[in-house]
Design a protein around this motif. Structure first.
Motif, mmCIF file in Angstrom:
data_model
loop_
_atom_site.group_PDB
_atom_site.id
_atom_site.type_symbol
_atom_site.label_atom_id
_atom_site.label_comp_id
_atom_site.label_asym_id
_atom_site.label_seq_id
_atom_site.Cartn_x
_atom_site.Cartn_y
_atom_site.Cartn_z
ATOM 1 N N TYR A 1 110.202 -1.516 31.222
ATOM 2 C CA TYR A 1 110.887 -2.543 31.991
ATOM 3 C C TYR A 1 111.088 -2.122 33.441
ATOM 4 O O TYR A 1 111.165 -0.956 33.767
ATOM 5 C CB TYR A 1 112.230 -2.912 31.347
ATOM 6 C CG TYR A 1 113.229 -1.772 31.285
ATOM 7 C CD1 TYR A 1 114.141 -1.592 32.307
ATOM 8 C CD2 TYR A 1 113.262 -0.899 30.208
ATOM 9 C CE1 TYR A 1 115.051 -0.558 32.262
ATOM 10 C CE2 TYR A 1 114.174 0.140 30.159
ATOM 11 C CZ TYR A 1 115.065 0.298 31.196
ATOM 12 O OH TYR A 1 115.964 1.322 31.143
ATOM 13 N N ARG A 2 111.171 -3.131 34.271
ATOM 14 C CA ARG A 2 111.485 -2.913 35.679
ATOM 15 C C ARG A 2 112.974 -2.608 35.758
ATOM 16 O O ARG A 2 113.774 -3.168 35.016
ATOM 17 C CB ARG A 2 111.163 -4.175 36.467
ATOM 18 C CG ARG A 2 111.282 -3.989 37.948
ATOM 19 C CD ARG A 2 110.763 -5.216 38.647
ATOM 20 N NE ARG A 2 111.657 -6.329 38.456
ATOM 21 C CZ ARG A 2 112.385 -6.859 39.426
ATOM 22 N NH1 ARG A 2 112.321 -6.382 40.620
ATOM 23 N NH2 ARG A 2 113.183 -7.864 39.172
ATOM 24 N N ASP A 3 113.356 -1.714 36.630
ATOM 25 C CA ASP A 3 114.764 -1.343 36.722
ATOM 26 C C ASP A 3 115.638 -2.550 36.989
ATOM 27 O O ASP A 3 115.313 -3.404 37.807
ATOM 28 C CB ASP A 3 114.950 -0.276 37.806
ATOM 29 C CG ASP A 3 114.273 1.006 37.405
ATOM 30 O OD1 ASP A 3 114.453 1.418 36.252
ATOM 31 O OD2 ASP A 3 113.532 1.567 38.222
ATOM 32 N N TRP A 4 116.738 -2.594 36.288
ATOM 33 C CA TRP A 4 117.650 -3.737 36.349
ATOM 34 C C TRP A 4 118.433 -3.691 37.645
ATOM 35 O O TRP A 4 118.896 -2.652 38.055
ATOM 36 C CB TRP A 4 118.586 -3.706 35.157
ATOM 37 C CG TRP A 4 117.866 -3.844 33.858
ATOM 38 C CD1 TRP A 4 116.763 -3.139 33.466
ATOM 39 C CD2 TRP A 4 118.163 -4.726 32.811
ATOM 40 N NE1 TRP A 4 116.375 -3.538 32.223
ATOM 41 C CE2 TRP A 4 117.214 -4.500 31.796
ATOM 42 C CE3 TRP A 4 119.148 -5.681 32.610
ATOM 43 C CZ2 TRP A 4 117.229 -5.216 30.605
ATOM 44 C CZ3 TRP A 4 119.150 -6.378 31.430
ATOM 45 C CH2 TRP A 4 118.189 -6.146 30.449
ATOM 46 N N MET B 1 121.892 -9.764 21.586
ATOM 47 C CA MET B 1 120.721 -10.569 21.225
ATOM 48 C C MET B 1 120.386 -10.470 19.735
ATOM 49 O O MET B 1 119.902 -11.429 19.141
ATOM 50 C CB MET B 1 119.502 -10.134 22.039
ATOM 51 C CG MET B 1 119.587 -10.525 23.487
ATOM 52 S SD MET B 1 118.250 -9.910 24.567
ATOM 53 C CE MET B 1 116.948 -9.457 23.488
ATOM 54 N N LEU B 2 120.630 -9.329 19.150
ATOM 55 C CA LEU B 2 120.273 -9.107 17.745
ATOM 56 C C LEU B 2 121.478 -9.206 16.820
ATOM 57 O O LEU B 2 121.433 -8.725 15.689
ATOM 58 C CB LEU B 2 119.605 -7.737 17.593
ATOM 59 C CG LEU B 2 118.307 -7.533 18.378
ATOM 60 C CD1 LEU B 2 117.839 -6.086 18.255
ATOM 61 C CD2 LEU B 2 117.235 -8.491 17.921
ATOM 62 N N SER B 3 122.539 -9.847 17.277
ATOM 63 C CA SER B 3 123.782 -9.875 16.509
ATOM 64 C C SER B 3 123.642 -10.580 15.158
ATOM 65 O O SER B 3 124.448 -10.360 14.268
ATOM 66 C CB SER B 3 124.899 -10.523 17.325
ATOM 67 O OG SER B 3 124.564 -11.866 17.628
ATOM 68 N N GLY C 1 121.897 4.044 21.893
ATOM 69 C CA GLY C 1 122.280 3.750 23.273
ATOM 70 C C GLY C 1 122.901 2.360 23.354
ATOM 71 O O GLY C 1 122.753 1.642 24.333
ATOM 72 N N ALA C 2 123.609 1.993 22.304
ATOM 73 C CA ALA C 2 124.127 0.628 22.151
ATOM 74 C C ALA C 2 125.186 0.234 23.172
ATOM 75 O O ALA C 2 125.450 -0.949 23.350
ATOM 76 C CB ALA C 2 124.684 0.443 20.738
ATOM 77 N N THR C 3 125.798 1.196 23.855
ATOM 78 C CA THR C 3 126.840 0.843 24.815
ATOM 79 C C THR C 3 126.340 0.807 26.257
ATOM 80 O O THR C 3 127.087 0.449 27.160
ATOM 81 C CB THR C 3 128.039 1.820 24.720
ATOM 82 O OG1 THR C 3 127.562 3.146 24.975
ATOM 83 C CG2 THR C 3 128.691 1.735 23.347
ATOM 84 N N GLY C 4 125.084 1.150 26.483
ATOM 85 C CA GLY C 4 124.511 1.088 27.822
ATOM 86 C C GLY C 4 124.130 -0.342 28.195
ATOM 87 O O GLY C 4 124.319 -1.283 27.417
ATOM 88 N N LEU C 5 123.576 -0.500 29.374
ATOM 89 C CA LEU C 5 123.214 -1.822 29.880
ATOM 90 C C LEU C 5 122.213 -2.530 28.972
ATOM 91 O O LEU C 5 122.452 -3.646 28.514
ATOM 92 C CB LEU C 5 122.640 -1.692 31.304
ATOM 93 C CG LEU C 5 122.208 -2.991 31.969
ATOM 94 C CD1 LEU C 5 123.407 -3.893 32.209
ATOM 95 C CD2 LEU C 5 121.489 -2.691 33.282
ATOM 96 N N VAL C 6 121.099 -1.889 28.683
ATOM 97 C CA VAL C 6 120.068 -2.502 27.843
ATOM 98 C C VAL C 6 120.531 -2.555 26.395
ATOM 99 O O VAL C 6 120.363 -3.565 25.708
ATOM 100 C CB VAL C 6 118.730 -1.745 27.974
ATOM 101 C CG1 VAL C 6 117.682 -2.319 27.036
ATOM 102 C CG2 VAL C 6 118.236 -1.783 29.409
ATOM 103 N N GLY C 7 121.128 -1.475 25.909
ATOM 104 C CA GLY C 7 121.582 -1.430 24.524
ATOM 105 C C GLY C 7 122.621 -2.484 24.197
ATOM 106 O O GLY C 7 122.565 -3.114 23.133
ATOM 107 N N SER C 8 123.569 -2.702 25.082
ATOM 108 C CA SER C 8 124.595 -3.718 24.820
ATOM 109 C C SER C 8 123.990 -5.125 24.839
ATOM 110 O O SER C 8 124.392 -5.991 24.057
ATOM 111 C CB SER C 8 125.760 -3.596 25.799
ATOM 112 O OG SER C 8 125.327 -3.752 27.126
#
Length: 161
Positions: free
Chosen positions: A157-160, A26-28, A14-21
């Motif tokens: 997580y709480r919804d963004w 962060m983990l780059s 899910g790397a292209t979604g809000l959390v995934g991106s």
């Protein structure tokens, strides 16, 4: 690196979604591979394709798997079987593959609660009580994630906004 088995790989499904991106950024500095249904850069992975998901996991052989991926449209989850396949069957496939060989961090949602409290007011001691299918699906996968491997984690997580 991409597509080659490496025991140090970290996979974000899910790397292209809000959390995934955000995780990708962060983990780059890590040996991170991003996967998703519409991922133009790294790995294509459709969680509704059980065999394809299994084969991709086997090929990448990640040590850590982050799963922010989901069909998250709450109304769609009420009526469409595709949401069930992705949110339950797809995640279950990842968990079965990971077993004890990979740590899984599953991203859940505040939708596991009824919403009777103000947003952000739930705590660790509140008892989940989902009122929509999306929340039910998330709660089921929380339990499966924690049952599969004692090292797995759930981030509710709480919804963004």
């Amino acid at each position: 690196m991409i597509g080659v088995s490496n025991m140090d790989n970290t996979l974000i499904i899910g790397a292209t979604g809000l959390v995934g991106s955000a995780l990708m950024r962060m983990l780059s500095f890590e040996n991170v591979v991003g996967a998703g249904k519409d991922n133009p850069s790294d790995i294509q992975m459709d969680l509704s394709d059980v065999q394809g998901t299994w084969d991709t996991l086997k090929r990448i052989n990640p040590k850590t798997i982050y799963i922010p991926a989901a069909v998250s449209n709450v109304d769609y989850c009420e009526t469409e079987s595709h949401a069930h396949v992705v949110n339950l069957t797809g995640i279950e496939t990842v968990l079965r593959w990971a077993g004890l060989r990979a740590k899984v961090i599953f991203f859940s949602s505040a939708y596991v609660f009824s919403g009777k409290k103000l947003p952000g007011r739930y705590n660790l001691w509140d008892i989940p009580h989902p009122i929509q299918q999306y929340g039910v699906q998330k709660l089921l996968m929380e339990a499966r994630t924690l049952q599969t491997n004692p090292n797995n984690l759930v981030d509710r997580y709480r919804d963004w906004e």
